[in-house]
Each structure stands twice: as structure tokens, then as C-alpha cells.
Design a protein around this motif. Structure first.
Motif, PDB file in Angstrom:
ATOM      1  N   ASN A  59      32.527 -20.079 -22.998  1.00  0.00           N
ATOM      2  CA  ASN A  59      32.980 -19.514 -24.281  1.00  0.00           C
ATOM      3  C   ASN A  59      33.656 -20.410 -24.759  1.00  0.00           C
ATOM      4  OD1 ASN A  59      31.266 -17.429 -24.352  1.00  0.00           O
ATOM      5  ND2 ASN A  59      32.615 -16.161 -22.636  1.00  0.00           N
ATOM      6  N   GLN A  96      31.408  -8.577 -24.888  1.00  0.00           N
ATOM      7  CA  GLN A  96      30.266  -8.553 -23.451  1.00  0.00           C
ATOM      8  C   GLN A  96      29.732  -7.802 -22.834  1.00  0.00           C
ATOM      9  OE1 GLN A  96      32.646 -12.286 -22.857  1.00  0.00           O
ATOM     10  NE2 GLN A  96      31.226 -13.752 -23.580  1.00  0.00           N
ATOM     11  N   THR A 112      35.013 -10.964 -27.033  1.00  0.00           N
ATOM     12  CA  THR A 112      35.410 -12.428 -26.848  1.00  0.00           C
ATOM     13  C   THR A 112      35.733 -13.129 -28.682  1.00  0.00           C
ATOM     14  OG1 THR A 112      33.268 -13.175 -27.038  1.00  0.00           O
ATOM     15  CG2 THR A 112      33.705 -13.080 -24.720  1.00  0.00           C
TER      16      THR A 112
END
Length: 153
Positions: A59, A96, A112
Motif C-alpha cells: 500500500n 480493506q 487504508t
């Protein structure tokens, strides 16, 4: 299928570490031929023990530098159905994982965001407007360790 031998467990450990390994590579590592490795992998898949293969995305490399865990307790008044909340929260791309849990909170989310101000935007505009949201607690992840799981390392 619960009768796993040492070879099956070795295959599971290899694929858990790197699901992109081919049957030939797996066979080489554990000392069996590609056809035998392929048959065992297929048997493990057919039995539901191997339930898929996943790619782990970095990420931070994509510009999402902040991960936040949210504990959410649904409001008691006018109790929203769990299905309504779950349907709405899973539609948010930054969420997520959604875990329905027992304890202080009803749900635990992994979110995120690009940075803290991006997370604040997500919290204010998306999370706090979800049906039935009552209490929310945020924990910003500082670091993460990956553990090998029940198969060991």
C-alpha cells in the motif's frame, strides 16, 4: 481431507510463503517431481484446504501510507440491521477488511488512506455517515509483523 502428511504440510508452507511458486518449483524444493507436486496441490485445492491464491500489495508503494483500525459500536436506538451496515461499509473502497466481532465493539475495520488528512476525510464523509454508527475508536498502525500462521515457518 484431514490426513495431511509431511509432504502436504511442506507444500502448504511453501505456497503460504509464495503462492506464485509453480508445481515444478514446489517439487524441487521438497524433492518430488512436478507431476506429483501438481497432483498434491490439486488434491489440496479440491479438498478446500487451498482456498485461493492472493497477491500482497504494498500500500505504501501505491501512496497509501496510513493504515487505521477502527472499532465501531452500532447505536442501540433504532438498531440498524447488521446486513445494512455490512452492505454499506463494504462499498467503501478504502475499507480493506470488515470483521464482525464480539467484545467492546460490534465491528473492526482496517482502512487504508494516503495520509492522516485523507483518513479524516474518509472518517467524516464515509464512516460516520454509515447506517447505525454509534461509537468509533481509531488506532493508527505504526508497524506490522507478519506471522507464519498455524503451519509454522
Amino acid at each position: 481431507m484431514t490426513d495431511l502428511d509431511a509432504t502436504d504440510l511442506a507444500i502448504l508452507r511453501i505456497l503460504a510463503a509464495d503462492a506464485t511458486k509453480s508445481a515444478a518449483e514446489v517439487g524441487r524444493v521438497i524433492g518430488i517431481g512436478q507431476p506429483a507436486a501438481w497432483r498434491r496441490i490439486r488434491r489440496l485445492s479440491d479438498a478446500g484446504i487451498l482456498a485461493g491464491r492472493r497477491v500482497i500489495v504494498d500500500n505504501a508503494a501505491l501512496g497509501f501510507g496510513v493504515t487505521v483500525f477502527l472499532g465501531i459500536r452500532l447505536a442501540a436506538k433504532g438498531r440498524t440491521s447488521l446486513e445494512d451496515f455490512e452492505r454499506a461499509v463494504t462499498a467503501i473502497p478504502e475499507v480493506q477488511t470488515v470483521q464482525h466481532v464480539l467484545g467492546q465493539f460490534d465491528y473492526r475495520l482496517r482502512i487504508t488512506a494516503r495520509d492522516i488528512s485523507d483518513f479524516e476525510r474518509i472518517l467524516r464523509r464515509r464512516i460516520m455517515t454509515l447506517p447505525g454508527v454509534g461509537q468509533v475508536e481509531a488506532n493508527v498502525m505504526l508497524s506490522e509483523e507478519r506471522r507464519p500462521g498455524p503451519l509454522g515457518g
